[in-house]
Design a protein around this motif. Structure first.
Motif, PDB file in Angstrom:
ATOM      1  N   PHE A 136       8.408 -22.547 -32.017  1.00 39.86           N
ATOM      2  CA  PHE A 136       7.866 -22.550 -33.376  1.00 39.86           C
ATOM      3  C   PHE A 136       8.523 -23.636 -34.221  1.00 39.86           C
ATOM      4  O   PHE A 136       7.871 -24.311 -35.020  1.00 39.86           O
ATOM      5  N   TYR A 139       6.742 -26.725 -33.855  1.00 36.94           N
ATOM      6  CA  TYR A 139       5.535 -26.848 -34.663  1.00 36.94           C
ATOM      7  C   TYR A 139       5.861 -27.386 -36.056  1.00 36.94           C
ATOM      8  O   TYR A 139       5.190 -28.284 -36.566  1.00 36.94           O
ATOM      9  N   VAL A 140       6.938 -26.825 -36.659  1.00 38.45           N
ATOM     10  CA  VAL A 140       7.286 -27.238 -38.024  1.00 38.45           C
ATOM     11  C   VAL A 140       7.646 -28.720 -38.043  1.00 38.45           C
ATOM     12  O   VAL A 140       7.182 -29.481 -38.908  1.00 38.45           O
ATOM     13  N   ILE A 173      -6.148 -30.128 -36.755  1.00 42.70           N
ATOM     14  CA  ILE A 173      -6.745 -29.307 -35.696  1.00 42.70           C
ATOM     15  C   ILE A 173      -5.773 -29.245 -34.513  1.00 42.70           C
ATOM     16  O   ILE A 173      -5.531 -28.180 -33.948  1.00 42.70           O
ATOM     17  N   SER A 176      -2.824 -27.049 -35.272  1.00 47.47           N
ATOM     18  CA  SER A 176      -3.227 -25.645 -35.354  1.00 47.47           C
ATOM     19  C   SER A 176      -3.467 -25.065 -33.973  1.00 47.47           C
ATOM     20  O   SER A 176      -3.127 -23.907 -33.711  1.00 47.47           O
ATOM     21  N   PHE A 177      -4.041 -25.853 -33.080  1.00 46.12           N
ATOM     22  CA  PHE A 177      -4.216 -25.388 -31.707  1.00 46.12           C
ATOM     23  C   PHE A 177      -2.861 -25.087 -31.078  1.00 46.12           C
ATOM     24  O   PHE A 177      -2.687 -24.077 -30.406  1.00 46.12           O
ATOM     25  N   LEU A 179      -0.152 -24.231 -32.620  1.00 43.73           N
ATOM     26  CA  LEU A 179       0.381 -23.025 -33.257  1.00 43.73           C
ATOM     27  C   LEU A 179      -0.280 -21.781 -32.676  1.00 43.73           C
ATOM     28  O   LEU A 179       0.376 -20.774 -32.399  1.00 43.73           O
ATOM     29  N   LEU A 180      -1.596 -21.856 -32.472  1.00 42.88           N
ATOM     30  CA  LEU A 180      -2.332 -20.723 -31.924  1.00 42.88           C
ATOM     31  C   LEU A 180      -1.856 -20.428 -30.500  1.00 42.88           C
ATOM     32  O   LEU A 180      -1.675 -19.252 -30.127  1.00 42.88           O
ATOM     33  N   VAL A 182       1.105 -21.055 -29.277  1.00 43.05           N
ATOM     34  CA  VAL A 182       2.423 -20.444 -29.380  1.00 43.05           C
ATOM     35  C   VAL A 182       2.277 -18.979 -29.793  1.00 43.05           C
ATOM     36  O   VAL A 182       3.015 -18.110 -29.310  1.00 43.05           O
ATOM     37  N   GLY A 183       1.290 -18.679 -30.653  1.00 43.65           N
ATOM     38  CA  GLY A 183       1.028 -17.296 -31.054  1.00 43.65           C
ATOM     39  C   GLY A 183       0.686 -16.437 -29.851  1.00 43.65           C
ATOM     40  O   GLY A 183       1.201 -15.327 -29.704  1.00 43.65           O
ATOM     41  N   HIS A 184      -0.162 -16.951 -28.969  1.00 45.59           N
ATOM     42  CA  HIS A 184      -0.506 -16.200 -27.768  1.00 45.59           C
ATOM     43  C   HIS A 184       0.733 -15.944 -26.913  1.00 45.59           C
ATOM     44  O   HIS A 184       0.933 -14.852 -26.397  1.00 45.59           O
TER      45      HIS A 184
END
Lengths: 498, 130
Positions: A136, A139-140, A173, A176-177, A179-180, A182-184
């Motif tokens: 994460f 990502y930042v 985009i 965000s992909f 990040l998504l 990493v969320g999964h």
């Protein structure tokens, strides 16, 4: 020896704090901006070199930010792979700031403090992305680098605004992909630490959620590195950016994204999952072939020097992605070596374009006429880089291409080998064409009947020095590339592939 | 049907994400694209936040956690909501606000230069200037 212990954190802290200093002192006296940025980036280069030396001496470093143990705290992990990338980033950005001084004074005279602030912040983002061991946190820092990149590109002339806007949309985009994805991963494992993920994930390799997570992260990173066919934002954004910005973003941003792809593939997922469980290597190598061929053909069609170089970046990204996905030891070594070589070569080429813009005011191929007479030293440096782009030994470009071709043969991907050779031929055409143009004098003046007088009018030292240092560096790296591969890069190639 | 209802939070986020993606790629007006980008990022924030939500769960602060009694209190993780996704999203919100700011600033610059925010009109002007 506290500096020695803290070197991984200093890498990010020094440029970050210098951004504030530049902003504050720049309000009072804009002549202070350059010295602060120069000193900060010199110190960063020192810290990066020290970190790599520590890794070479004692193995990978795990640095706990704030003393919190991973996986709860954020961890910086420096091993051989990112140690090398960190030194490359620090080295290129240090030389880029030297080049930037005169270029910015000419192209952006009223935005000097803003330029240097964004410049060091972009370096912060890139170094942080490379050093971090937390998905994460990555990502930042990715977004810090991206936001400053958008702003820097938008500083350019009027077309730069539209190009930068497209970059914002596609870059967002991409992030965000990521990040998504990493969320999964977080939902499935409950962890964000890369080392932790590597140990938890094997039990989940069969699940669809992990597959989706991998694809999302991969697509996000591909958008950021402008991998064909997701490259559409790159050519305009890098062409219309100010010269000094081009010298920083063009060599580094795409290369750091390639590094992140390698990091995610090998240190979050494993080479077993990526190359054996997923049956993706074939299609992705074909995509890389398409990227190389497309980039080369588009580069041939350009009459604008900078735009030609941007399409070469698209082709070079194809080299590296293809090299990694060949799934052989040689291919991965070649791709990692090419991250370093291509960062240096692209830097040189954009410095050259910057010098041409500074001296002639344009960056069309026709502006290059008679340049060999006018700037013999600049052109000598350029010729070395051109040979390296084509892949002539003993320059560095030859060796990374050599490893990539060995990898292609080992993997039986002959189409990739053919693409590499075609791209070398196209590079030969492109660069010999430029050298030919620069040898010719400007057209005869019809009224007076003789050509305008040409006198030696060399580029200023601060612009010439980075070009020559890196051109020399390309030869030195070329000669020592065997040493670099065995002492640094081999450690990052997964054991099963050697 | 039951599958749809029990996972409605994910369907909401996918719907929002597609709305945002559509606006970003298909709209002609730059501000509408920026709004689409914002919706897209918000969809991901909704996704993260919903993964941390739990019915009848409490905030993750252990009551009577101090003193000698603490050792005797049985702590069951199922009673507490996971705060981490929410904390992560604080950072992501900051990032998306930053992106929005940069995008709007670029739009302002484009408007000053081209006197329009319609993409086709800008392309026309760019084409004419070549």
């Amino acid at each position: 020896m506290i500096l020695y212990e803290q070197s991984p954190a200093l890498l990010v802290v020094i440029p970050l704090l210098s951004a504030f200093a530049i902003n504050i002192f720049g309000l009072y006296n804009r002549r202070l901006c350059f010295p602060i940025a120069f000193l900060a980036l010199a110190a960063t280069l020192g810290a990066a070199t020290m970190t790599l030396a520590r890794v070479l001496q004692a193995g990978p470093i795990s640095y706990r930010l704030g003393g919190w143990p991973p996986p709860f705290g954020i961890e910086y992990v420096i091993d051989h792979l990112n140690g090398l990338v960190l030194v490359t980033i620090a080295f290129v950005s240090f030389l880029a700031v030297i080049f930037a001084k005169l270029s910015v004074e000419k192209e952006l005279p009223d935005k000097i403090p803003q330029f240097y602030t964004l410049f060091v912040l972009l370096v912060t983002g890139l170094l942080g992305m490379t050093a971090t061991g937390d998905a994460f946190n990555l990502y930042v820092l990715l977004e810090i680098a991206a936001l400053t990149g958008y702003a820097l590109i938008a500083l350019g002339d009027n077309r730069a605004l539209v190009a930068s806007f497209n970059y914002v949309i596609l870059g967002t985009i991409g992030a965000s992909f990521y990040l998504l994805g990493v969320g999964h991963l977080y939902i499935m494992t409950g962890s964000l630490n890369m080392g932790d993920l590597l140990t938890i994930l094997p039990g989940l390799y069969a699940t669809r959620a992990i597959f989706v997570a991998f694809l999302l992260v991969l697509c996000g990173v591909w958008l950021k590195m402008a991998f064909f066919p997701l490259h559409t934002w790159l050519p305009n954004a890098y062409t219309y950016a100010p010269s000094a910005v081009g010298c920083l973003v063009a060599p580094l941003v795409t290369k750091v994204s390639v590094y992140i792809m390698i990091r995610v593939m090998l240190s979050v997922f494993s080479s077993h999952y990526v190359f054996e469980v997923l049956a993706l290597t074939g299609p992705i190598v074909w995509l890389a072939v398409a990227a190389i061929i497309f980039g080369s053909i588009q580069a041939l069609a350009q009459d604008n020097l900078k735009k030609m170089l941007t399409y070469l970046i698209v082709a070079e990204v194809g080299y590296m992605v293809g090299g990694v996905w060949l799934a052989t030891g040689y291919g991965i070594s070649g791709a990692i070596l090419h991250i370093v070589n291509d960062a240096l070569m692209t830097f040189c080429l954009f410095v050259f374009a910057g010098i041409v813009t500074y001296k002639t005011g344009g960056h069309m191929l026709s502006d290059l006429q008679g340049l060999y007479r006018k700037m013999p030293v600049t052109m000598t440096g350029f010729t070395v880089v051109a040979l390296s782009m084509i892949g002539v030994p003993p320059t560095a470009g030859f060796f990374s291409k050599w490893y990539l071709i060995l990898g292609a043969i080992e993997a039986g991907s002959y189409h990739f080998m053919v693409a590499l050779l075609v791209s070398s031929l196209v590079n030969a055409i492109l660069f010999f064409r430029i050298i030919e143009i620069t040898f010719f004098e400007p057209k005869m003046d019809h009224h007076t009947g003789h050509a305008p007088e040409i006198t030696i009018n060399e580029a200023p030292f601060s612009m010439l020095m980075p070009l020559l240092v890196v051109a020399l560096g390309l030869i030195i790296i070329g000669i020592y590339s065997g040493t670099i591969v065995t002492n640094i890069i081999q450690h990052s190639v997964p054991g099963g592939l050697l | 049907m039951e599958y749809l209802v029990s996972h409605y939070n994910y369907w909401v986020y996918i719907l929002l994400m597609m709305v945002g993606l559509y606006a970003m790629l298909a709209k002609n007006n730059l501000i509408k694209k920026v709004i689409g980008m914002s919706i897209f990022q918000t969809a991901i924030i909704v996704f993260y936040v919903s993964t941390g939500a739990k019915r009848e769960a409490s905030i993750p602060i252990i009551a009577h956690g101090h003193g000698h009694d603490a050792a005797h209190t049985v702590i069951e993780a199922a009673h507490y909501a996971n705060p981490l996704p929410h904390v992560l999203m604080l950072t992501a919100i900051v990032v998306s606000v930053g992106t929005l700011g940069v995008a709007l600033a670029i739009c302002l610059g484009i408007y000053r230069r081209y006197k329009t925010l319609e993409e086709d009109e800008i392309q026309e002007q760019l084409h004419d200037s070549l």
